[in-house]
Design an enzyme around this catalytic site. Sequence first.
Site, PDB file in Angstrom:
ATOM      1  N   ASP A 185       0.763  -1.364  -0.103  1.00 53.73           N
ATOM      2  CA  ASP A 185       0.143  -0.158   0.142  1.00 53.73           C
ATOM      3  C   ASP A 185       0.844   1.297  -0.107  1.00 53.73           C
ATOM      4  O   ASP A 185       1.996   1.257   0.494  1.00 53.73           O
ATOM      5  CB  ASP A 185      -0.946  -0.029   1.254  1.00 53.73           C
ATOM      6  CG  ASP A 185      -1.839  -1.071   1.391  1.00 53.73           C
ATOM      7  OD1 ASP A 185      -2.132  -1.724   0.202  1.00 53.73           O
ATOM      8  OD2 ASP A 185      -2.322  -1.346   2.277  1.00 53.73           O
TER       9      ASP A 185
HETATM   10  N1  URA Z   1      -1.269  -5.755   3.893  1.00 52.61           N
HETATM   11  C1  URA Z   1      -1.773  -4.626   3.886  1.00 52.61           C
HETATM   12  O1  URA Z   1      -2.766  -4.313   4.600  1.00 52.61           O
HETATM   13  N2  URA Z   1      -0.993  -3.810   3.196  1.00 52.61           N
HETATM   14  C2  URA Z   1       0.131  -4.073   2.668  1.00 52.61           C
HETATM   15  O2  URA Z   1       0.653  -3.146   2.089  1.00 52.61           O
HETATM   16  C3  URA Z   1       0.557  -5.345   2.812  1.00 52.61           C
HETATM   17  C4  URA Z   1      -0.106  -6.333   3.342  1.00 52.61           C
END
Ligand code: URA
Length: 241
Positions: free
Chosen positions: A104
């Site tokens: 993310d």
């Molecule tokens: N899980 C999440 O919620 N975000 C990420 O970036 C990776 C795994």
Amino acid sequence: MKIRLDKYLAELGYGTRSQVKQHISKGNVSVNGSTAKRPETRIDTETDRVLFCGAETVYEQYEYYMLNKPAGVVSATEDRKEKTVLDLFEGRKRKDLFPAGRLDKDTEGLLLITNDGGLAHRLLAPGKHVDKIYYAEIDGKVTPEDAVLFSEGIDIGDEKKTLPARLEILRSAERSFVRVTVCEGRFHQIKRMFHATGKEVLYLKRLQMGSLKLDEALKPGEYRKLTEKEVEELCLPEKKQ
Ligand code: URA
């Protein structure tokens, strides 16, 4: 492997096919000591010595980098509005690099950047179940009961529950510190797993993917090439099958 000179240079990131053709016509490229004249000249990637503007080139079919992704950049090759993980690469950069998997925008940590589509598939395909380890800071007290829920699989609103995950509690307090191992890569998976237990993730960082561990010497935004051993270990499980 034999390959056209313009393709060779473009693949290595010395410019687009037309840019490298211009360099060739300007006499900026030499092959085995002679100035190259034709872009279609066949290069033996193993034995021919190609200089670009006087500097030695080294041909690699595949390149592998680990990036310590900082918060605030997106895991994409290009984006109209946002800075991407590839924008962090400076200097010569081959055009076919991509991030193997997504973090993310606000997540930090280990991201593999490569042009090896086969390896990316082996690491990311849903059936492969490669472990991913995250460090997370959570708003609220994480309890052993949460760890049991994680180990049983959690309904996060998808068709199927999550596969069993390991939740290690490093500190349980108003702000808890945990380590989570999952073997899937669902969208926002860690955040949604905690949300389903009534808690929110405040900070998330990926530490490991399969055998590949984040080099803690890399500051957020920094990257380095994988060592031969790291590449071998990443590719190993597939070779054994
Ligand atoms: N899980 C999440 O919620 N975000 C990420 O970036 C990776 C795994």
